[in-house]
Design a protein around this motif. Structure first.
Motif, PDB file in Angstrom:
ATOM      1  N   PHE A 150       0.952  -1.285   0.031  1.00 10.00           N
ATOM      2  CA  PHE A 150      -0.031   0.107   0.064  1.00 10.00           C
ATOM      3  C   PHE A 150       0.770   1.242  -0.198  1.00 10.00           C
ATOM      4  O   PHE A 150       0.442   2.229   0.147  1.00 10.00           O
ATOM      5  CB  PHE A 150      -0.712  -0.030   1.148  1.00 10.00           C
ATOM      6  CG  PHE A 150      -2.168  -0.985   1.261  1.00 10.00           C
ATOM      7  CD1 PHE A 150      -3.210  -0.878   0.735  1.00 10.00           C
ATOM      8  CD2 PHE A 150      -1.767  -2.206   1.608  1.00 10.00           C
ATOM      9  CE1 PHE A 150      -4.165  -1.716   0.588  1.00 10.00           C
ATOM     10  CE2 PHE A 150      -2.628  -3.213   1.335  1.00 10.00           C
ATOM     11  CZ  PHE A 150      -4.052  -3.190   0.797  1.00 10.00           C
ATOM     12  N   THR A 152       2.956   4.606  -0.795  1.00 12.18           N
ATOM     13  CA  THR A 152       2.606   5.456  -1.858  1.00 12.18           C
ATOM     14  C   THR A 152       3.615   6.653  -1.672  1.00 12.18           C
ATOM     15  O   THR A 152       3.989   7.023  -0.602  1.00 12.18           O
ATOM     16  CB  THR A 152       1.317   6.094  -1.437  1.00 12.18           C
ATOM     17  OG1 THR A 152       0.360   4.992  -1.441  1.00 12.18           O
ATOM     18  CG2 THR A 152       0.840   7.229  -2.374  1.00 12.18           C
ATOM     19  N   ALA A 180      -1.001   2.409   5.379  1.00 13.41           N
ATOM     20  CA  ALA A 180      -0.311   2.667   4.285  1.00 13.41           C
ATOM     21  C   ALA A 180       1.114   3.561   4.789  1.00 13.41           C
ATOM     22  O   ALA A 180       0.941   4.496   5.591  1.00 13.41           O
ATOM     23  CB  ALA A 180      -1.052   3.372   3.306  1.00 13.41           C
ATOM     24  N   ASN A 209      -1.332  -3.732  -4.454  1.00 16.55           N
ATOM     25  CA  ASN A 209      -2.759  -3.453  -4.039  1.00 16.55           C
ATOM     26  C   ASN A 209      -3.962  -3.150  -5.049  1.00 16.55           C
ATOM     27  O   ASN A 209      -4.980  -3.572  -5.034  1.00 16.55           O
ATOM     28  CB  ASN A 209      -2.721  -2.855  -2.873  1.00 16.55           C
ATOM     29  CG  ASN A 209      -3.185  -1.069  -3.326  1.00 16.55           C
ATOM     30  OD1 ASN A 209      -2.260  -0.821  -3.954  1.00 16.55           O
ATOM     31  ND2 ASN A 209      -3.903  -0.425  -2.487  1.00 16.55           N
ATOM     32  N   ASP A 210      -3.276  -2.596  -6.039  1.00 13.84           N
ATOM     33  CA  ASP A 210      -4.300  -1.741  -7.067  1.00 13.84           C
ATOM     34  C   ASP A 210      -3.579  -2.044  -8.383  1.00 13.84           C
ATOM     35  O   ASP A 210      -2.729  -1.340  -8.960  1.00 13.84           O
ATOM     36  CB  ASP A 210      -4.537  -0.250  -6.774  1.00 13.84           C
ATOM     37  CG  ASP A 210      -5.616   0.325  -7.504  1.00 13.84           C
ATOM     38  OD1 ASP A 210      -6.097  -0.447  -8.500  1.00 13.84           O
ATOM     39  OD2 ASP A 210      -5.998   1.300  -7.005  1.00 13.84           O
ATOM     40  N   ARG A 215       1.123   2.142  -8.938  1.00 12.70           N
ATOM     41  CA  ARG A 215       1.928   3.261  -8.381  1.00 12.70           C
ATOM     42  C   ARG A 215       3.356   2.843  -8.773  1.00 12.70           C
ATOM     43  O   ARG A 215       3.866   2.253  -8.064  1.00 12.70           O
ATOM     44  CB  ARG A 215       1.681   3.524  -6.966  1.00 12.70           C
ATOM     45  CG  ARG A 215       0.167   3.942  -6.834  1.00 12.70           C
ATOM     46  CD  ARG A 215      -0.285   4.317  -5.240  1.00 12.70           C
ATOM     47  NE  ARG A 215       0.121   3.263  -4.574  1.00 12.70           N
ATOM     48  CZ  ARG A 215      -0.319   2.228  -4.325  1.00 12.70           C
ATOM     49  NH1 ARG A 215      -1.518   1.778  -4.986  1.00 12.70           N
ATOM     50  NH2 ARG A 215      -0.007   1.426  -3.248  1.00 12.70           N
TER      51      ARG A 215
HETATM   52  C1  LIG Z   1      -4.095   0.979  -2.859  1.00 13.50           C
HETATM   53  O1  LIG Z   1      -3.364   1.596  -1.941  1.00 13.50           O
HETATM   54  C2  LIG Z   1      -3.500   3.014  -2.146  1.00 13.50           C
HETATM   55  C3  LIG Z   1      -2.437   3.752  -0.935  1.00 13.50           C
HETATM   56  O2  LIG Z   1      -2.760   3.342   0.052  1.00 13.50           O
HETATM   57  C4  LIG Z   1      -4.723   3.496  -1.988  1.00 13.50           C
HETATM   58  O3  LIG Z   1      -4.924   5.039  -2.254  1.00 13.50           O
HETATM   59  C5  LIG Z   1      -5.783   2.709  -2.853  1.00 13.50           C
HETATM   60  O4  LIG Z   1      -7.205   3.230  -2.784  1.00 13.50           O
HETATM   61  C6  LIG Z   1      -5.455   1.283  -2.719  1.00 13.50           C
HETATM   62  N1  LIG Z   1      -6.406   0.688  -3.894  1.00 13.50           N
HETATM   63  C7  LIG Z   1      -7.073  -0.371  -3.538  1.00 13.50           C
HETATM   64  C8  LIG Z   1      -7.764  -0.988  -4.888  1.00 13.50           C
HETATM   65  O5  LIG Z   1      -6.987  -0.970  -2.702  1.00 13.50           O
END
Ligand SMILES: *[C@@H]1O[C@H](CO)[C@@H](O)[C@H](O)[C@H]1NC(C)=O
Ligand SMILES: *[C@@H]1O[C@H](CO)[C@@H](O)[C@H](O)[C@H]1NC(C)=O
Ligand SMILES: *[C@@H]1O[C@H](CO)[C@@H](O)[C@H](O)[C@H]1NC(C)=O
Ligand SMILES: *[C@@H]1O[C@H](CO)[C@@H](O)[C@H](O)[C@H]1NC(C)=O
Ligand SMILES: *[C@@H]1O[C@H](CO)[C@@H](O)[C@H](O)[C@H]1NC(C)=O
Ligand SMILES: *[C@@H]1O[C@H](CO)[C@@H](O)[C@H](O)[C@H]1NC(C)=O
Ligand SMILES: *[C@@H]1O[C@H](CO)[C@@H](O)[C@H](O)[C@H]1NC(C)=O
Ligand SMILES: *[C@@H]1O[C@H](CO)[C@@H](O)[C@H](O)[C@H]1NC(C)=O
Ligand SMILES: *[C@@H]1O[C@H](CO)[C@@H](O)[C@H](O)[C@H]1NC(C)=O
Length: 664
Positions: A150, A152, A180, A209-210, A215
């Motif tokens: 997570f 960023t 995060a 995570n995404d 990112r």
């Molecule tokens: C993935 O992590 C980022 C940073 O913490 C967050 O902003 C984002 O919503 C997360 N995405 C998902 C799909 O969990």
């Protein structure tokens, strides 16, 4: 009161000393999803009050050593070892000029361990890395873990105290409730500044995570700022646990993972800010999926041009019941013997031999990116015992024999038992120094066993009728038998289980004498009194990263006419026998223990030229060359010194981290 310690000359630094956090942060492996709800939100990160006596990293549990095995292995045996590598079948690949054991540091812990930003590095950390680098070459550090997922990037400085990495408050979107991690550009400068002082290189991880909104700042800045010091970028961390951790829906499998890696590769290939396109590390599975499940998707043929390495992560056991109330209770005393024989390392490596062979076919290194004695914090009495040091040493040598190219010992927070090194609790850091975990010695010894020739090959000898209590290895350098490693896992105060290994060289003759370094302690249960060639890093709260005591290398005369050298090994104990060196080869290694600084006023100056030239192998003095008098140490903090161009100061900062300050 805290500021008094730092006091007068340093008002410029007060900015960095605000907001002392009297809490310690708890880090560990995430238990499975279903168990999270049972345990009312078990998390990998939480805060608990600092209470030294109860923090796992300082736990004093001492278990009973297992009884002497019955039947006991023979206490006198012969090893007939081929003189040259071409006479050996089954020898490992040649190990690189990097140290075999590196360290895996949870991303959320980086500022605690490495330093808060690129201007504040922890000198004790630098000292510890230098000990390894000087013996075994570049140290690999994996900065990541569950918290990388997570993480960023944010541009501005995130924290009034100058931390380049901070944590978001707990995120309800995040099913594991791991806050995060947020980092800024300075994190990369912190890494690169460390690499400029000590031979350290980095694995980083791309957040997974995404996958619809990658990112990639970690890749963009990692590649551009770290250059060759970036070893690789993990494409996922333990994807085989994503479903259990609630990060992917049921049905997510190795084929789904393959698809995500392909998507990532196409995004990277289109990203002009990532000039190096072939630096990904896959699949970092933890054991829930056999690596073969991933290979069988065809991922290697499809993606090999984007990959720099293959990797797995694995813990042989877990202590999640004690940590999170999940799973079932494991009694440390009962399982202690599992760590005290050769079977452990052999069976742990066995499951990866097909994969290390596949990695060779694709001409890629194969790493154990994260490992330790047990997940969820390790076990009291086991993870920081001398027995664990023997275990990690045997397991590391076994991985090397099984053609792993390296392994990274995981570093957790204050609440784990298994740390190779631990920073003092925040509120005790003005008077306590670091604590070393027994497995740090394993990393030190392996570094020395393989050295820096880049030609070391290792063989598991299986002598003494294959006794699981007395494993032995031979190590070849430049094709010639160079070292022999001998273990004794048994604890026996009486001396009756000490053994003599008689070495005879097949196709050659033993030298007139050999030199032996011993890794010793009183018992497999002890945590203190661990010495390597007579030297120690010290007991808990006393470690400044410099080996103490005189080095003790034992010279053993051989019988050249009989072609035998007889090497005694204590129970318990480990011996590293050097066959091809002369006494003078040790003299360069001798004076590691230089002037230590007192711990109450943690100040000392560092000669930058010493730092600069010690980046590598054979420098013989390093880092802290401070005055021991309180008065002159305070003097070292004078503004004049601080303003000297390019000078490096070690500063005591009241919140505890001793820092290196660079002033341009
Ligand atoms: C993935 O992590 C980022 C940073 O913490 C967050 O902003 C984002 O919503 C997360 N995405 C998902 C799909 O969990
Ligand atoms: C450190 O702080 C915690 C509370 O935050 C306290 O329980 C603990 O006793 C402190 N340690 C010492 C040695 O004062
Ligand atoms: C090992 O060798 C030493 C020196 O020769 C001898 O005194 C000792 O009894 C031997 N121990 C065993 C177990 O053979
Ligand atoms: C440390 O990082 C800073 C960037 O913040 C850089 O200006 C400085 O030169 C670096 N120092 C060393 C010794 O690399
Ligand atoms: C090794 O892995 C490959 C790829 O998954 C598989 O096809 C093969 O059967 C495995 N071999 C063994 C001996 O497990
Ligand atoms: C040796 O270690 C293995 C694996 O850790 C364990 O299963 C076995 O019980 C141990 N053997 C003995 C005799 O303790
Ligand atoms: C390690 O690799 C070498 C070279 O390919 C091979 O000969 C050896 O059998 C491998 N070792 C193991 C334990 O698989
Ligand atoms: C033996 O060692 C030499 C020198 O390191 C190396 O070039 C060669 O490949 C090795 N041979 C085998 C069979 O491992
Ligand atoms: C360390 O070893 C010495 C000598 O063997 C012994 O007297 C002492 O009690 C040991 N200390 C610890 C902490 O085990």
């Amino acid at each position: 009161m805290r500021l008094n310690v730092l006091a007068p000359a340093c008002s410029a630094l007060l900015f960095f000393l605000q907001g002392v956090d009297a809490q310690v942060t708890v880090y560990g492996q995430i238990p499975l999803k279903e168990t999270i709800s049972q345990s009312n939100g078990g998390t990998s990160t939480a805060s608990v009050p600092a209470a030294t006596s109860t923090l796992a990293a300082y736990d004093d549990t001492v278990l009973n050593p297992p009884p002497i095995p019955d039947p006991a292995p023979s206490t006198a045996f012969t090893l007939s070892i081929p003189a040259v590598n071409t006479s050996v079948t089954g020898l490992s690949i040649a190990h690189s000029t990097d140290s075999f054991y590196g360290f895996s540091i949870e991303m959320s812990l980086l500022t605690e361990v490495l330093g808060r930003n690129s201007a504040y590095m922890q000198p004790i950390f630098l000292n510890l890395m230098a000990l390894i680098a000087r013996r075994g070459g570049r140290v690999r550090i994996r900065a990541g873990g569950n918290t990388q997922e997570f993480a960023t990037y944010e541009e501005e400085l995130l924290d009034a105290n100058g931390y380049c990495i901070t944590k978001q408050s707990a995120d309800s979107e995040n099913p594991t409730e791991t806050p995060a991690v947020i980092y800024n550009m300075d994190m990369f400068y912190l890494f690169s500044n460390i690499s400029s002082l000590v031979d350290v290189a980095w694995f980083l991880g791309i957040p997974f995570n995404d996958t619809s909104n990658w990112r990639l700042a970690i890749a963009e800045y990692g590649e551009s700022i770290l250059g060759d010091n970036l070893l690789g970028l993990q494409a996922a961390n333990e994807p085989d646990l994503y479903v259990d951790h609630g990060r992917r829906d049921e049905g997510y499998d190795a084929t789904s993972y393959f698809g995500e890696v392909q998507e990532l590769i196409s995004v990277i290939n289109a990203d002009v800010d990532i000039p190096i396109k072939n630096n990904l590390v896959i699949p970092s599975v933890s054991g829930q999926w056999a690596p073969e499940l991933v290979w069988d998707t065809g991922i290697l043929d499809a993606c090999i041009n984007s990959l720099s390495a293959l990797a797995v992560e694995h813990y042989p056991n877990n202590n999640c019941y004690a940590t999170y109330g999940t799973g079932s209770f494991v009694d440390p005393q009962t399982i202690f013997p599992d760590y005290l024989n050769h079977t452990s390392g052999v069976s742990l490596v066995q499951q990866y031999l097909n994969s290390t062979s596949i990695a060779q076919t694709y001409n890629r290194p194969f790493y154990m990116l994260e490992m330790n004695t047990a997940s969820c914090g390790g076990f009291p009495g086991i993870s920081d015992s001398f027995g664990a040091a023997l275990w990690a040493l045997d397991y590391g040598l076994q991985m090397a024999y099984g053609n792993f190219s390296g392994a990274m010992l995981h570093v957790g927070g204050q609440n784990v038992y298994y740390n190779p090194f631990t920073v003092p609790p925040t509120n005790e850091s003005t008077y306590h120094q670091w604590t070393i975990g027994s497995i740090f010695y394993s990393a030190l010894v392996i570094a020395e066993a393989f050295g820096t020739t880049g030609t070391s090959q290792i063989m598991d000898l299986g002598g003494n009728d294959g006794s699981i209590y007395t494993p032995q290895y031979s190590i070849y350098e430049n094709g010639n038998l160079a070292k022999i490693a001998l273990f004794n896992y048994i604890t026996d105060e009486s001396g009756a289980s000490d053994y003599n290994a008689t070495i005879t060289i097949d196709g050659g003759t033993v030298p007139a004498q050999v030199y032996v370094k011993y890794l010793l302690s009183d018992s497999v249960s002890t945590k203190n009194n661990i010495t390597w060639a007579g030297q120690t890093l010290g007991t808990k709260y006393t470690v400044d990263g410099i080996l103490k005591n005189d080095i003790n290398v034992v010279t053993i005369a051989c019988d050249t006419s009989a072609n035998t050298c007889t090497i005694p090994v204590n129970a318990p104990g480990f011996a590293l026998v050097f066959l091809t060196v002369t006494e003078s080869d040790f003299s360069g290694v001798t004076p590691f223990a230089t002037t230590a600084y007192t711990k109450t006023i943690n100040t000392a100056t560092v000669d930058p030229s010493v730092l600069a030239t010690s980046n590598g192998h054979s420098g013989d003095s390093f880092l802290v060359v401070g005055s021991t008098s309180k008065k002159s140490q305070s003097g070292a903090l004078g503004m004049n010194d601080m303003l000297k161009g390019g000078s490096v100061l070690l500063l005591a900062v009241a919140w505890g981290a001793i820092a290196v300050l660079f002033i341009r």
